[in-house]
Enzyme design. Structure first.
Site, mmCIF file in Angstrom:
data_model
loop_
_atom_site.group_PDB
_atom_site.id
_atom_site.type_symbol
_atom_site.label_atom_id
_atom_site.label_comp_id
_atom_site.label_asym_id
_atom_site.label_seq_id
_atom_site.Cartn_x
_atom_site.Cartn_y
_atom_site.Cartn_z
ATOM 1 N N ASN A 75 37.090 5.071 37.183
ATOM 2 C CA ASN A 75 37.812 4.719 35.969
ATOM 3 C C ASN A 75 38.865 3.668 36.272
ATOM 4 O O ASN A 75 39.467 3.661 37.343
ATOM 5 C CB ASN A 75 38.451 5.959 35.331
ATOM 6 C CG ASN A 75 39.867 6.195 35.785
ATOM 7 O OD1 ASN A 75 40.808 5.591 35.272
ATOM 8 N ND2 ASN A 75 40.038 7.075 36.774
ATOM 9 N N GLY B 217 39.987 18.211 37.022
ATOM 10 C CA GLY B 217 40.030 16.889 36.410
ATOM 11 C C GLY B 217 38.721 16.441 35.796
ATOM 12 O O GLY B 217 38.412 16.767 34.653
ATOM 13 N N CYS C 139 51.417 3.991 40.653
ATOM 14 C CA CYS C 139 51.675 2.843 39.790
ATOM 15 C C CYS C 139 52.255 1.685 40.607
ATOM 16 O O CYS C 139 52.977 1.900 41.581
ATOM 17 C CB CYS C 139 52.671 3.219 38.698
ATOM 18 S SG CYS C 139 52.122 4.523 37.599
ATOM 19 N N ILE D 8 44.695 15.150 45.555
ATOM 20 C CA ILE D 8 44.802 13.719 45.704
ATOM 21 C C ILE D 8 44.644 13.028 44.350
ATOM 22 O O ILE D 8 44.001 13.564 43.449
ATOM 23 C CB ILE D 8 43.757 13.155 46.694
ATOM 24 C CG1 ILE D 8 42.350 13.416 46.211
ATOM 25 C CG2 ILE D 8 43.998 13.716 48.080
ATOM 26 C CD1 ILE D 8 41.245 12.736 47.038
ATOM 27 N N THR E 252 43.073 9.401 42.676
ATOM 28 C CA THR E 252 41.747 8.827 42.890
ATOM 29 C C THR E 252 41.695 7.881 44.082
ATOM 30 O O THR E 252 42.692 7.257 44.452
ATOM 31 C CB THR E 252 41.283 8.071 41.644
ATOM 32 O OG1 THR E 252 42.265 7.086 41.304
ATOM 33 C CG2 THR E 252 41.097 9.021 40.475
ATOM 34 N N LYS F 30 48.651 13.753 30.013
ATOM 35 C CA LYS F 30 48.316 12.395 30.409
ATOM 36 C C LYS F 30 49.610 11.677 30.784
ATOM 37 O O LYS F 30 50.684 12.006 30.263
ATOM 38 C CB LYS F 30 47.631 11.682 29.239
ATOM 39 C CG LYS F 30 47.181 10.257 29.540
ATOM 40 C CD LYS F 30 46.366 9.709 28.388
ATOM 41 C CE LYS F 30 45.965 8.262 28.654
ATOM 42 N NZ LYS F 30 45.190 8.091 29.899
ATOM 43 N N LEU G 222 46.121 3.634 32.747
ATOM 44 C CA LEU G 222 47.193 4.511 32.269
ATOM 45 C C LEU G 222 47.583 4.233 30.824
ATOM 46 O O LEU G 222 48.760 4.277 30.450
ATOM 47 C CB LEU G 222 48.424 4.408 33.188
ATOM 48 C CG LEU G 222 48.225 4.974 34.590
ATOM 49 C CD1 LEU G 222 49.361 4.551 35.513
ATOM 50 C CD2 LEU G 222 48.124 6.490 34.562
#
Length: 305
Positions: A70, A265, A130, A191, A193, A46, A74
């Site tokens: 989702n 995933g 991010c 890729i 999401t 993660k 993070l």
């Protein structure tokens, strides 16, 4: 080890081309009852930041047709916990390790990469979806010049090969891949999401507290395969492909499109044995097709005979 399944990714040899997609497998602890962690090509952790992140408010997961959205944000316990708890556990289980790194600024990424420099991990995967807080929240992965800059900064400090994880929420995915290659990336993964939204019609409001979320699962696979094919034919560095992989046939599509490795995933959530079945399926495929190596089919659909 089945030698037919071994692959070389950025100079590192893995027993097979199957890993886990970051954010869907924890750091392996939760899945050890279902998955032989030492049988995976690698465990991709993660995302880990320099300090613990709380993530977004709930609700932050919702199902969609053939997939899910989702907006976890993070959430993670931070680099200290990864080093003190997770890495020793994975080593004890005999797993190969790819650490996913996240941050809100270039300095955040570099700090985590420096902390990992002396740790026994095989690769780093840098999540550049991010937001860059110093650039007003623009994601590093949406502007080529920013992607190249963060890649170069990370590479200056990294002791392990660096994979840059690309966002599909761009006009031209090959432009982003070329930018991180220019910045010194050893590989790319894609890729991440796709941005989506769901409305709760009964409550007349957003289904996710964050309003939008990342869409994953089987519904994104055709887009992912297309982007992997484009990137594999646009750069010289290897590609780790992901996006809706549920079974052996899905994995084979990505390999034939040009991916050297694949990550499972969303399937982990509803079928925790998926990775093991895919590894077994790939072994059966190489025998059935009389292949010396699974690498014989990598990028085969794009080859000029």
């Amino acid at each position: 080890m089945n030698r037919r399944l071994a692959v070389n990714f950025a100079g590192i040899t893995f027993d097979n081309p199957v890993t886990t997609a970051s954010g869907t497998f924890g750091s392996g602890l939760e899945y050890s009852e279902f998955v032989g962690l030492d049988r995976l090509g690698a465990v991709t952790t993660k995302g880990v930041a320099s300090v613990p992140w709380q993530g977004n408010p709930t609700p932050r997961i919702v199902e969609t047709h053939a997939g899910m959205l989702n907006a976890i944000g993070l959430q993670n316990p931070g680099i200290d916990t990864l080093i003190e708890r997770d890495l020793p556990y994975l080593h004890k289980k005999g797993a190969r390790i790819i650490v996913n790194v996240c941050g809100h600024s270039k300095e955040d990424y570099v700090e985590v990469v420096e902390r990992l420099a002396e740790e026994d991990v095989d690769m780093l995967e840098i999540n550049i979806s991010c937001p860059n807080v110093k650039a007003g929240g623009i994601a590093f992965g949406q502007k080529p010049e920013m992607a190249e800059e963060i890649t170069r900064a990370v590479k200056e400090k990294a002791r392990q090969p660096v994979i840059m994880k690309l966002s599909p929420n761009v006009t031209d995915i090959t432009e982003m891949a070329k930018a991180v290659e220019a910045g010194g990336a050893d590989g790319v993964s894609l890729i991440n999401t796709l941005t989506g939204m769901k409305i709760d019609v009964a409550r007349k409001t957003f289904a996710l507290a964050n309003q939008t979320g990342g869409m994953s699962g089987p519904c994104v696979k055709p887009i992912a395969v297309r982007m992997v094919y484009q990137v594999a034919n646009a750069v010289k560095i290897p590609v780790l492909g992901m996006g809706g992989i549920q079974n052996t046939e899905d994995a084979l599509e990505f390999l034939m499109a040009g991916a050297t490795m694949v990550a499972v995933g969303t399937a982990n959530f509803f079928h925790p044995y998926a990775t093991m079945e895919i590894i077994d399926g790939l072994a059966e495929y190489t025998e059935r097709e009389n292949l010396d190596s699974i690498t014989d089919i990598i990028g085969c659909v794009g080859r000029q005979e």
